[in-house]
Design a protein around this motif. Structure first.
Motif, PDB file in Angstrom:
ATOM      1  N   ASN A   1     -78.533   4.370  26.807  1.00 30.53           N
ATOM      2  CA  ASN A   1     -78.140   5.213  25.669  1.00 30.53           C
ATOM      3  C   ASN A   1     -76.689   5.683  25.762  1.00 30.53           C
ATOM      4  O   ASN A   1     -75.965   5.681  24.773  1.00 30.53           O
ATOM      5  N   LEU A   2     -76.255   6.051  26.961  1.00 31.54           N
ATOM      6  CA  LEU A   2     -74.865   6.462  27.153  1.00 31.54           C
ATOM      7  C   LEU A   2     -73.909   5.298  26.883  1.00 31.54           C
ATOM      8  O   LEU A   2     -72.911   5.452  26.191  1.00 31.54           O
ATOM      9  N   TYR A   3     -74.214   4.137  27.435  1.00 28.42           N
ATOM     10  CA  TYR A   3     -73.295   3.004  27.313  1.00 28.42           C
ATOM     11  C   TYR A   3     -73.155   2.527  25.883  1.00 28.42           C
ATOM     12  O   TYR A   3     -72.125   1.978  25.510  1.00 28.42           O
ATOM     13  N   LYS A   4     -74.180   2.756  25.054  1.00 30.99           N
ATOM     14  CA  LYS A   4     -74.061   2.420  23.640  1.00 30.99           C
ATOM     15  C   LYS A   4     -72.948   3.241  22.971  1.00 30.99           C
ATOM     16  O   LYS A   4     -72.288   2.765  22.048  1.00 30.99           O
TER      17      LYS A   4
ATOM     18  N   LYS B   1     -66.157  -0.966  29.828  1.00 32.84           N
ATOM     19  CA  LYS B   1     -64.988  -0.869  30.703  1.00 32.84           C
ATOM     20  C   LYS B   1     -64.732   0.579  31.102  1.00 32.84           C
ATOM     21  O   LYS B   1     -64.258   0.859  32.197  1.00 32.84           O
ATOM     22  N   ALA B   2     -65.081   1.513  30.220  1.00 32.56           N
ATOM     23  CA  ALA B   2     -64.847   2.936  30.499  1.00 32.56           C
ATOM     24  C   ALA B   2     -65.600   3.394  31.746  1.00 32.56           C
ATOM     25  O   ALA B   2     -65.120   4.270  32.476  1.00 32.56           O
TER      26      ALA B   2
END
Length: 93
Positions: free
Chosen positions: A87-90, A22-23
């Motif tokens: 990797n970022l979304y994790k 959601k961010a």
């Protein structure tokens, strides 16, 4: 898998994949509402439930009547862009 008629006039959330934090969308809307351009790698879902990645650039605009609207241009991301986004979304979930 969607027809044009199924998509026109519908909110983007129709193709939002559950893996997307959601961010990411909060950042998108915060950015374009300030009149700025947003760019990011987005995982969307197909009508069949599968997924595809896009490199999306979104920005505010006005139509001929002066009404605010939002435009997004999407292109196929590179494998590296998708890997970086995963990797970022994790870290954002």
């Amino acid at each position: 898998g969607y027809t044009l008629a199924e998509l026109v006039g519908k909110p983007h959330s129709m193709v939002r994949h559950n893996d997307m934090p959601k961010a990411a969308f909060e950042d998108l809307w915060s950015t374009v509402k300030k009149g700025e351009v947003w760019n990011g790698i987005v995982k969307n879902k197909t009508k069949s439930g599968d997924y595809y990645w896009v490199n999306a650039t979104a920005y505010p605009s006005k139509n001929a009547s002066g009404e605010l609207r939002y435009i997004s241009v999407r292109v196929k991301p590179t494998d590296k862009e998708v890997e970086d986004a995963i990797n970022l979304y994790k870290t954002l979930k």
